[in-house]
Design a protein around this motif. Structure first.
Motif, PDB file in Angstrom:
ATOM      1  N   ALA A 120      18.142 -59.413  16.870  1.00  0.00           N
ATOM      2  CA  ALA A 120      19.131 -58.706  16.058  1.00  0.00           C
ATOM      3  C   ALA A 120      18.877 -57.217  16.259  1.00  0.00           C
ATOM      4  O   ALA A 120      17.751 -56.746  16.112  1.00  0.00           O
ATOM      5  N   ILE A 121      19.934 -56.492  16.636  1.00  0.00           N
ATOM      6  CA  ILE A 121      19.811 -55.067  16.954  1.00  0.00           C
ATOM      7  C   ILE A 121      20.759 -54.297  16.061  1.00  0.00           C
ATOM      8  O   ILE A 121      21.973 -54.530  16.081  1.00  0.00           O
ATOM      9  N   LYS A 122      20.207 -53.394  15.255  1.00  0.00           N
ATOM     10  CA  LYS A 122      21.028 -52.608  14.335  1.00  0.00           C
ATOM     11  C   LYS A 122      21.378 -51.275  14.978  1.00  0.00           C
ATOM     12  O   LYS A 122      20.521 -50.545  15.435  1.00  0.00           O
ATOM     13  N   ARG A 123      22.662 -50.991  14.988  1.00  0.00           N
ATOM     14  CA  ARG A 123      23.139 -49.694  15.495  1.00  0.00           C
ATOM     15  C   ARG A 123      23.450 -48.831  14.291  1.00  0.00           C
ATOM     16  O   ARG A 123      24.322 -49.149  13.492  1.00  0.00           O
ATOM     17  N   ALA A 159      25.725 -51.226   4.790  1.00  0.00           N
ATOM     18  CA  ALA A 159      25.852 -49.824   4.405  1.00  0.00           C
ATOM     19  C   ALA A 159      25.163 -48.896   5.394  1.00  0.00           C
ATOM     20  O   ALA A 159      25.527 -47.730   5.504  1.00  0.00           O
ATOM     21  N   TYR A 160      24.180 -49.399   6.126  1.00  0.00           N
ATOM     22  CA  TYR A 160      23.404 -48.543   7.025  1.00  0.00           C
ATOM     23  C   TYR A 160      23.649 -48.833   8.500  1.00  0.00           C
ATOM     24  O   TYR A 160      22.882 -48.412   9.344  1.00  0.00           O
TER      25      TYR A 160
END
Length: 71
Positions: free
Chosen positions: A67-70, A51-52
């Motif tokens: 782990a890289i969140k965009r 969701a984010y």
């Protein structure tokens, strides 16, 4: 016996690399460094969607996988 530890991972915890815990503290990266680590946020590096934002597998400049969140 169920494996609840990796229940939320779409790969069941098997991402093709070994996890080696390191106590490195917080690190700050530029957008350019993260873009490079993920090959331009390539779809082939997507490991999850939420969701984010989308989470990508990336190789940091000094070698470790992250782990890289965009957002």
């Amino acid at each position: 016996m169920s494996n609840t530890r990796n229940a939320g991972c779409i790969y069941g915890g098997r991402l093709g690399f070994s996890v080696q815990p390191r106590n490195r503290g917080a690190q700050v990266f530029t957008y350019r460094e993260l873009e490079s680590a993920t090959d331009g946020f390539s779809e082939c590096n997507v490991v999850g969607r939420g969701a984010y934002g989308v989470v990508f597998r990336g190789r940091l400049g000094d070698g470790p996988t992250a782990a890289i969140k965009r957002l």
